[in-house]
Design an enzyme around this catalytic site. Structure first.
Site, PDB file in Angstrom:
ATOM      1  N   SER A  52     -33.840   3.337  -1.812  1.00  0.00           N
ATOM      2  CA  SER A  52     -34.358   2.759  -0.574  1.00  0.00           C
ATOM      3  C   SER A  52     -35.876   2.719  -0.653  1.00  0.00           C
ATOM      4  O   SER A  52     -36.527   3.768  -0.747  1.00  0.00           O
ATOM      5  CB  SER A  52     -33.936   3.596   0.635  1.00  0.00           C
ATOM      6  OG  SER A  52     -34.810   3.305   1.717  1.00  0.00           O
ATOM      7  N   GLY A  70     -30.431   2.253  13.903  1.00  0.00           N
ATOM      8  CA  GLY A  70     -29.756   3.066  14.920  1.00  0.00           C
ATOM      9  C   GLY A  70     -30.027   2.627  16.342  1.00  0.00           C
ATOM     10  O   GLY A  70     -29.894   3.411  17.278  1.00  0.00           O
ATOM     11  N   SER A  78     -27.269  -3.535  14.717  1.00  0.00           N
ATOM     12  CA  SER A  78     -26.375  -3.636  13.547  1.00  0.00           C
ATOM     13  C   SER A  78     -27.081  -3.542  12.202  1.00  0.00           C
ATOM     14  O   SER A  78     -26.801  -4.309  11.278  1.00  0.00           O
ATOM     15  CB  SER A  78     -25.555  -4.928  13.607  1.00  0.00           C
ATOM     16  OG  SER A  78     -24.626  -4.840  14.618  1.00  0.00           O
ATOM     17  N   SER A  79     -27.965  -2.569  12.092  1.00  0.00           N
ATOM     18  CA  SER A  79     -28.565  -2.316  10.781  1.00  0.00           C
ATOM     19  C   SER A  79     -27.477  -1.918   9.776  1.00  0.00           C
ATOM     20  O   SER A  79     -27.559  -2.262   8.599  1.00  0.00           O
ATOM     21  CB  SER A  79     -29.628  -1.224  10.885  1.00  0.00           C
ATOM     22  OG  SER A  79     -29.103  -0.078  11.514  1.00  0.00           O
ATOM     23  N   GLU A  85     -16.608   1.021   7.605  1.00  0.00           N
ATOM     24  CA  GLU A  85     -16.782   1.746   8.871  1.00  0.00           C
ATOM     25  C   GLU A  85     -15.524   2.537   9.227  1.00  0.00           C
ATOM     26  O   GLU A  85     -15.582   3.720   9.536  1.00  0.00           O
ATOM     27  CB  GLU A  85     -17.076   0.753  10.017  1.00  0.00           C
ATOM     28  CG  GLU A  85     -18.360  -0.034   9.853  1.00  0.00           C
ATOM     29  CD  GLU A  85     -19.604   0.787  10.189  1.00  0.00           C
ATOM     30  OE1 GLU A  85     -19.493   1.852  10.822  1.00  0.00           O
ATOM     31  OE2 GLU A  85     -20.711   0.356   9.801  1.00  0.00           O
ATOM     32  N   ASP A  89     -19.703  -7.174  14.075  1.00  0.00           N
ATOM     33  CA  ASP A  89     -21.040  -7.059  13.491  1.00  0.00           C
ATOM     34  C   ASP A  89     -21.077  -7.568  12.052  1.00  0.00           C
ATOM     35  O   ASP A  89     -21.987  -8.289  11.649  1.00  0.00           O
ATOM     36  CB  ASP A  89     -21.515  -5.603  13.531  1.00  0.00           C
ATOM     37  CG  ASP A  89     -21.465  -5.027  14.935  1.00  0.00           C
ATOM     38  OD1 ASP A  89     -21.395  -5.818  15.899  1.00  0.00           O
ATOM     39  OD2 ASP A  89     -21.478  -3.794  15.077  1.00  0.00           O
ATOM     40  N   TYR A  96     -17.280   5.851  21.690  1.00  0.00           N
ATOM     41  CA  TYR A  96     -16.741   4.591  21.155  1.00  0.00           C
ATOM     42  C   TYR A  96     -15.261   4.715  20.770  1.00  0.00           C
ATOM     43  O   TYR A  96     -14.423   3.936  21.216  1.00  0.00           O
ATOM     44  CB  TYR A  96     -17.566   4.138  19.948  1.00  0.00           C
ATOM     45  CG  TYR A  96     -17.204   2.758  19.453  1.00  0.00           C
ATOM     46  CD1 TYR A  96     -17.877   1.636  19.915  1.00  0.00           C
ATOM     47  CD2 TYR A  96     -16.173   2.575  18.546  1.00  0.00           C
ATOM     48  CE1 TYR A  96     -17.543   0.368  19.474  1.00  0.00           C
ATOM     49  CE2 TYR A  96     -15.828   1.313  18.099  1.00  0.00           C
ATOM     50  CZ  TYR A  96     -16.517   0.217  18.566  1.00  0.00           C
ATOM     51  OH  TYR A  96     -16.167  -1.036  18.128  1.00  0.00           O
TER      52      TYR A  96
END
Ligand code: GLA
Length: 373
Positions: free
Chosen positions: A66, A114, A118-119, A152, A164, A216
């Protein structure tokens, strides 16, 4: 190449010592209307935003880097870091029978993390598109979206719907995307906000939430229970009449789903008629339903919606899962500054965190920036 894409390519070069084989990028999204309907087989209307995560990949040395965190991670096992998203994509592809070889990847992005834009879908979608091209699998975009959803659901353990990942992979610039989350068919709905003199204003409440630790999964479970009480597969098929058979939380959650699905279809019709006033009213109604029936709003999100309305927005609502994150408003251009300032002030008075604001126009979905040569 876009700037994020160039950064990813440069980072790849620095970390792995040669040029990447290819570069891909995928956007975050805002959902215009249709919330929590996706995992009930219903309708959603997101658009991609001009914030993306780019990935440069190559088949040489393995590793996940990253550029934003300046951090190298192994492709190997889950470690509860950002690297679990690309790892999960490799895992899901393997599960689907594709032989993912050794690869190195460098990431760079500008999707706020976050905050409900929708990262996570963006990094999944970029990785999926890149790996697919790198190894020449030729997987359809809709199937890539399903693979990313599996990341996910089955790798990270969050019961999210398809919205997403689908939006990130399939949205087109200048348009919103009406997705039927049961058939997985979609239709582009042109959305020229500039011509209409409107701003799509996003207020990031900066109340961060990971879906795993919010309600959720609980909302999803209640919806599934309500459907089974009604003897149907999914709440998509529930009618207003059916609601009489439910009570308590099941009734409230199901009432939101039934009314929200109807609002999405009305909203598309409104856009087709260029009737933004109707569209805006549907946004306010969606917010009220998410607040009162689905109970996923927060004082910050409610404050933004109320303030936006009082200062001339034609519509506003929370976007995404709720429980924090972002809200959106459709605002006549001339009133955007007034709405932003009033919201800042209201947040300060309530001693909320300082919000961040963005203005977006519907942007392009995932793309291969530098195809494999
Ligand atoms: C999150 C999930 C989506 C959807 C929304 C709510 O963004 O990832 O699948 O359920 O919440 O509409």
């Amino acid at each position: 190449m876009r700037e994020t894409e160039q950064r990813a390519a440069r980072a790849y070069n620095e970390q792995f010592g040669n040029e990447p084989d290819l570069v891909a990028s995928a956007p975050g999204r805002v959902n215009l209307i249709g919330e929590h309907t996706d995992y009930n087989g219903g309708f959603v209307l997101p658009c991609a935003i001009d914030r993306r995560i780019a990935v440069a990949v190559g088949t040489g040395e393995g590793g996940l880097y990253s550029a934003d965190f300046d951090e190298m991670r192994r492709v190997g096992d889950k470690d509860d870091s950002w690297a679990d998203y690309p790892r999960g994509v490799g895992w899901a592809m393997g599960e689907a029978g594709h032989e993912v070889g050794r690869f190195g990847a460098a990431f760079s992005g500008d999707v706020p993390l976050g905050s409900g834009l929708s990262s996570s879908a963006a990094i999944e979608a970029a990785t999926a598109l890149a790996i697919d091209a790198l190894f020449g699998f030729g997987i359809e975009r809709t199937d890539l979206a399903l693979l990313c959803q599996r990341v996910e659901n089955d790798y990270l353990g969050v019961g999210t719907g398809i919205m997403d990942q689908y939006a990130s992979l399939l949205c087109k610039a200048g348009a919103a995307l009406l997705i039927d989350c049961r058939s997985l068919e979609a239709q582009s709905v042109p959305l020229d906000l500039t011509a209409a003199g409107l701003t799509l204003l996003v207020c990031d409440t900066r109340v961060e939430r990971g879906l795993a630790d919010t309600g959720y999964n609980d909302r999803r479970a209640t919806c599934e229970r309500a459907a089974s009480t009604l003897g149907i597969e999914e709440l998509r098929d529930a009618t207003e009449r059916d609601l009489g058979l439910l009570s308590g939380a099941a009734l409230k959650r199901a009432r939101h789903i039934v009314s929200e699905n109807a609002r999405v279809l009305e909203a598309v019709e409104a856009l087709e008629n260029n009737d933004f006033d109707v569209f805006g009213r549907l946004m306010y109604a969606s917010h009220a339903s998410l607040r009162d029936d689905f109970e996923v709003s927060t004082p910050e999100l409610d404050t933004f919606v109320k303030t936006a309305k009082a200062h001339g927005a034609i519509g506003a609502r929370l976007t995404g899962a709720g429980f924090g994150g972002c809200a959106i408003a459709l605002v006549p251009e001339a009133k955007t500054a007034a709405v932003t300032n009033a919201a800042k002030q209201a947040f300060a008075e309530h001693k909320f965190k300082d919000p961040a604001f963005y203005e977006f126009v519907p942007a392009a979905g995932a793309e291969l920036a530098q195809p494999k040569s």
